[in-house]
Write an enzyme that holds these catalytic residues in place. Structure first.
Site, mmCIF file in Angstrom:
data_model
loop_
_atom_site.group_PDB
_atom_site.id
_atom_site.type_symbol
_atom_site.label_atom_id
_atom_site.label_comp_id
_atom_site.label_asym_id
_atom_site.label_seq_id
_atom_site.Cartn_x
_atom_site.Cartn_y
_atom_site.Cartn_z
ATOM 1 N N ARG A 161 -20.169 -32.572 -7.125
ATOM 2 C CA ARG A 161 -19.963 -31.585 -8.198
ATOM 3 C C ARG A 161 -21.192 -31.508 -9.096
ATOM 4 O O ARG A 161 -21.537 -30.436 -9.593
ATOM 5 C CB ARG A 161 -18.757 -31.982 -9.042
ATOM 6 N N ALA A 174 -15.255 -38.119 -1.538
ATOM 7 C CA ALA A 174 -13.872 -38.161 -1.056
ATOM 8 C C ALA A 174 -13.717 -37.388 0.247
ATOM 9 O O ALA A 174 -12.991 -37.814 1.155
ATOM 10 C CB ALA A 174 -12.940 -37.590 -2.127
ATOM 11 N N SER A 208 -9.324 -35.589 -6.059
ATOM 12 C CA SER A 208 -9.751 -35.806 -4.677
ATOM 13 C C SER A 208 -9.944 -37.283 -4.357
ATOM 14 O O SER A 208 -9.442 -37.782 -3.336
ATOM 15 C CB SER A 208 -11.033 -35.016 -4.394
ATOM 16 N N TYR A 250 -7.585 -29.910 -4.487
ATOM 17 C CA TYR A 250 -8.738 -30.809 -4.423
ATOM 18 C C TYR A 250 -9.254 -31.028 -3.010
ATOM 19 O O TYR A 250 -10.459 -31.222 -2.810
ATOM 20 C CB TYR A 250 -8.369 -32.163 -5.046
ATOM 21 N N LYS A 310 -26.592 -41.873 -12.150
ATOM 22 C CA LYS A 310 -27.017 -41.080 -10.988
ATOM 23 C C LYS A 310 -26.459 -39.672 -11.048
ATOM 24 O O LYS A 310 -27.037 -38.736 -10.481
ATOM 25 C CB LYS A 310 -26.633 -41.773 -9.680
ATOM 26 N N GLY A 363 -4.664 -41.081 -11.190
ATOM 27 C CA GLY A 363 -5.550 -39.941 -10.981
ATOM 28 C C GLY A 363 -5.332 -39.321 -9.622
ATOM 29 O O GLY A 363 -5.683 -39.925 -8.601
#
Length: 341
Positions: free
Chosen positions: A260, A145, A12, A50, A196, A9
């Site tokens: 996000r 990040a 970020s 990112y 969360k 992956g």
């Protein structure tokens, strides 16, 4: 101790963790699905889509070749969207079967699979041999990040059924700005990290509507009560939700523009449509999919989660936000100590 780690992956979080591991003296192969991003990482040592202002250690090597990434790896770190975990695991399985050395699997993904409602550890258990899957280490906690990239002081949890594996992961990641604590409650750590994100969408909605600190504090406090209620029903230790992967992760995700999920909620609170918000985000908003999976899971287990249910209705049933807030505030009175009942 220098080891090879395959990081799956190149978003970020994956990019920042790959950089951290290289800075800690390890060899890292960063796998992604974009040739343009891989080329940028390998030549310019940036990932501007990112992380616009982040310079990556030149020793981080990016690749689109999954076989190359897995060869001789001592560990494989999943930093993928939840929806991609199963398909990538399916691609990994035949490659791993040919390797003389089996890597330790680590997951830094936070979510529930839509349709199955499964946690990441359960998906891994479906897709890999038991000997490999049972050693999985879950990596979770309050961490953006963008903050780790600037060496902000960060503490996370690593959870595993095998304490020695958790301690090994702890040892390869820790440095003077990045600290890990071990835990054996994988259910609680995974649920805290996933759920969360749903509450954070609610926090963003409140901000977008113009509500203040009182509302935010109430949402987070009652949100962790809901998360704990579902977690205990599924066998988690309630104390886990008072730790880094519970209230810690909830605080950072509900209060930061780097989230996000918070940004998604904030846009919704300002009147934007969900489809437009997700299109403009350019990155996965895990809380949206998790809201659907959590809704179905809570119905199945008959667990009362009124805040999460309201957020689900706003996301999936086009419910009026103001009406949902009014319903929540006018629910029958309860004893606050009914925390996990």
């Amino acid at each position: 101790m220098s080891i090879k780690i395959g990081v799956l992956g190149a978003g970020s979080w994956g990019t920042v963790l790959a950089d951290l591991l290289v800075n800690n003296g390890h060899q890292v192969e960063l796998w992604g699905n974009s040739q343009a991003i891989a080329d940028e990482i390998n030549t310019a040592h940036t990932n501007r889509h990112y992380l616009p202002e982040f310079e990556i250690n030149p020793r981080v090597h990016a690749s689109l070749d999954l076989n190359e990434t897995l060869q001789d790896a001592d560990a494989v770190l999943f930093v993928l969207p939840t929806a991609a975990i199963r398909s990538v695991a399916e691609r990994m399985r035949p490659i791993l079967a040919t390797l003389p050395k089996q890597p330790l699997l680590i997951s830094a993904t936070k979510g529930l699979e839509i349709g199955t409602h499964k946690r990441i550890s359960q998906i891994i258990a479906d897709e890999f041999p038991e000997a490999l899957a049972k050693r999985l280490v879950i990596f979770s906690g309050p961490s953006h990040a963008e903050n780790v990239a600037t060496h902000d002081l960060t503490s996370l949890t690593v959870a595993s059924a095998n304490l020695k594996d958790a301690e090994w992961v702890q040892s390869i990641f820790m440095n003077d700005y990045f600290r890990l604590y071990t835990n054996d409650d994988m259910v609680g750590v995974e649920l805290g990290g996933a759920l969360k994100n749903v509450i954070a969408i609610g926090a963003g909605i409140l901000h977008g509507l113009g509500y203040g600190d009182n509302a935010k504090a109430a949402l987070m406090t009652r949100g962790i009560a809901e998360i704990s209620r579902l977690g205990v029903k599924m066998g988690a230790n309630p104390l886990t939700f008072m730790g880094l992967s519970g209230i810690g992760d909830l605080i950072v995700t509900c209060t930061s523009v780097n989230s996000r999920n918070w940004r998604c909620g904030n846009a919704l609170g300002q009147g934007q449509k969900l489809d437009d918000v997700l299109k403009n985000m350019g990155m996965v908003v895990e809380g949206v999919g998790t809201a659907e999976a959590a809704h179905e899971l809570c119905q199945k287990l008959q667990v009362d989660t009124p805040i999460s249910e309201s957020i689900y209705r706003v996301l999936y049933e086009d419910a009026d936000i103001h009406a949902e807030i009014s319903k929540l505030m006018q629910r029958d009175g309860r004893n606050e100590m009914e925390f996990v009942n």
